[in-house]
Design a protein around this motif. Structure first.
Motif, mmCIF file in Angstrom:
data_model
loop_
_atom_site.group_PDB
_atom_site.id
_atom_site.type_symbol
_atom_site.label_atom_id
_atom_site.label_comp_id
_atom_site.label_asym_id
_atom_site.label_seq_id
_atom_site.Cartn_x
_atom_site.Cartn_y
_atom_site.Cartn_z
ATOM 1 N N SER A 38 0.818 -1.202 0.000
ATOM 2 C CA SER A 38 0.000 0.000 0.000
ATOM 3 C C SER A 38 0.857 1.260 0.000
ATOM 4 O O SER A 38 1.964 1.269 0.545
ATOM 5 N N GLY A 39 0.342 2.319 -0.621
ATOM 6 C CA GLY A 39 1.000 3.614 -0.558
ATOM 7 C C GLY A 39 1.681 4.031 -1.848
ATOM 8 O O GLY A 39 1.521 3.396 -2.896
ATOM 9 N N PHE A 40 2.451 5.101 -1.756
ATOM 10 C CA PHE A 40 3.172 5.635 -2.914
ATOM 11 C C PHE A 40 4.478 4.858 -3.077
ATOM 12 O O PHE A 40 5.359 4.923 -2.220
ATOM 13 N N LEU A 41 4.596 4.123 -4.155
ATOM 14 C CA LEU A 41 5.705 3.187 -4.331
ATOM 15 C C LEU A 41 6.884 3.795 -5.086
ATOM 16 O O LEU A 41 7.981 3.241 -5.063
ATOM 17 N N THR A 42 6.655 4.896 -5.760
ATOM 18 C CA THR A 42 7.710 5.557 -6.534
ATOM 19 C C THR A 42 8.084 6.884 -5.890
ATOM 20 O O THR A 42 7.395 7.384 -5.001
ATOM 21 N N LYS A 43 9.194 7.465 -6.356
ATOM 22 C CA LYS A 43 9.658 8.743 -5.805
ATOM 23 C C LYS A 43 8.671 9.868 -6.082
ATOM 24 O O LYS A 43 8.426 10.709 -5.234
ATOM 25 N N ARG A 44 8.130 9.884 -7.293
ATOM 26 C CA ARG A 44 7.188 10.948 -7.640
ATOM 27 C C ARG A 44 5.779 10.560 -7.223
ATOM 28 O O ARG A 44 5.285 9.489 -7.578
ATOM 29 N N LYS A 45 5.129 11.418 -6.458
ATOM 30 C CA LYS A 45 3.741 11.212 -6.077
ATOM 31 C C LYS A 45 2.831 11.769 -7.177
ATOM 32 O O LYS A 45 3.251 12.601 -7.983
ATOM 33 N N PRO A 46 1.583 11.319 -7.217
ATOM 34 C CA PRO A 46 0.677 11.839 -8.240
ATOM 35 C C PRO A 46 0.395 13.321 -8.041
ATOM 36 O O PRO A 46 0.271 13.795 -6.902
ATOM 37 N N ASN A 47 0.313 14.055 -9.163
ATOM 38 C CA ASN A 47 -0.071 15.468 -9.068
ATOM 39 C C ASN A 47 -1.584 15.563 -8.875
ATOM 40 O O ASN A 47 -2.275 14.541 -8.769
ATOM 41 N N ASP A 48 -2.106 16.780 -8.844
ATOM 42 C CA ASP A 48 -3.530 16.956 -8.555
ATOM 43 C C ASP A 48 -4.424 16.277 -9.594
ATOM 44 O O ASP A 48 -5.435 15.654 -9.253
ATOM 45 N N VAL A 49 -4.052 16.407 -10.879
ATOM 46 C CA VAL A 49 -4.852 15.790 -11.940
ATOM 47 C C VAL A 49 -4.808 14.275 -11.825
ATOM 48 O O VAL A 49 -5.846 13.597 -11.906
ATOM 49 N N GLU A 50 -3.625 13.740 -11.609
ATOM 50 C CA GLU A 50 -3.478 12.284 -11.482
ATOM 51 C C GLU A 50 -4.194 11.758 -10.244
ATOM 52 O O GLU A 50 -4.804 10.686 -10.280
#
Length: 279
Positions: free
Chosen positions: A139-151
């Motif tokens: 669970s959670g954000f698995l990559t360095k970049r988190k989703p932006n507002d649109v994503e």
């Protein structure tokens, strides 16, 4: 952990999944016997089995007889079956009788019915993740970049749509671009749906794949892997959401490294994360 004296009956489809399950089951001290289907199965699995047989799709009675003759106590289904090819199935009498009783022929309905046939014969159907637990999506954000507002909005929207799609037993995956659904998965599979959705939606698409509500977890868990991430890069998709704890993620470390290199976001989704982080 399974009992070390058990015989596991593996119904092996394609890909690396049945191979990992066979390795895991054997490593736990189990005896493994496998059924293969020509044109569908990964025959490398035979290296980790004590016995195996090749059958045609639809030969349910022969499959059950093979397992019973080999003393199978637990049955595991793992790997992909080419669904368009599977439409050419020629069921034996037992399979035809089973199909005739079904009101619909969706994946989940069919797999539940097949599982019940094994259980009638005294064989327990278990989830393949019992022998390959490391494949479950965290669970959670698995990559360095988190989703932006649109994503983030597309992930929350795609989660809702994909779960409704799954509730209808159609597919597990949707492709979304700025609140518009550009593709839904049906018989073609995830990668083909992603390709179509990204071609229609253009760069910046978001892919969401979920566990169908009420789905039979023992026999049909959604899966994703490096091939999908590589396809996203080629197609310009920027974000992937996969349901955490109820889906399988193959080559996760390699996939995350590849995603980080090309700025792709991967998120292990659940309702709590949707409500607190993405809505």
């Amino acid at each position: 952990m399974t009992n070390n004296t058990e015989t596991i009956g593996l119904i092996a489809g394609g890909g690396q999944f049945p191979l990992l399950v066979a390795k895991g089951a054997a490593a736990q001290g189990n005896r493994v016997v496998a059924v293969f289907f020509k044109g569908h199965s990964n025959f490398e699995v035979s290296e980790y089995t004590d016995a195996s047989v090749e059958l045609k799709l639809g030969q349910l009675n022969k499959l059950i007889s093979f397992f019973k003759n080999n003393g199978v106590s637990k049955v595991v289904m793992a790997g992909t079956i080419n669904k368009p090819k599977a439409l050419d199935i020629r069921p034996d009498f037992r399979a035809a009788k089973l199909l005739f009783k079904l009101a619909t022929k969706g994946d989940d309905v069919l797999l539940r019915a097949i599982a019940s046939e094994f259980e009638v014969e005294g064989m327990e159907v278990v989830g393949p993740h019992e022998y390959a637990p490391d494949l479950l999506t965290p669970s959670g954000f698995l990559t360095k970049r988190k989703p932006n507002d649109v994503e983030s909005g597309d992930l929350a929207f795609g989660w809702k749509i994909a779960r409704e799609l799954g509730r209808l037993d159609i597919g597990q995956c949707v492709v979304v671009r700025e609140g518009i659904v550009t593709a839904v998965e049906a018989i073609e599979g995830t990668d083909a749906a992603v390709k179509r959705g990204c071609e229609l939606g253009g760069k910046g698409c978001c892919i969401v794949k979920v566990f169908k509500p009420g789905q039979e977890k023992r026999v049909d868990m959604p899966s994703i892997g490096l091939k999908t991430i590589q396809g996203m890069k080629e197609l310009g998709a920027t974000c992937l959401g996969v349901e955490a704890g109820k889906s399988l993620f193959f080559d996760l470390d390699e996939s995350v490294q590849f995603a980080d290199k090309y700025g792709i976001t991967i998120v292990g989704l659940n309702q709590e994360l949707i409500d607190k982080e993405l809505s």
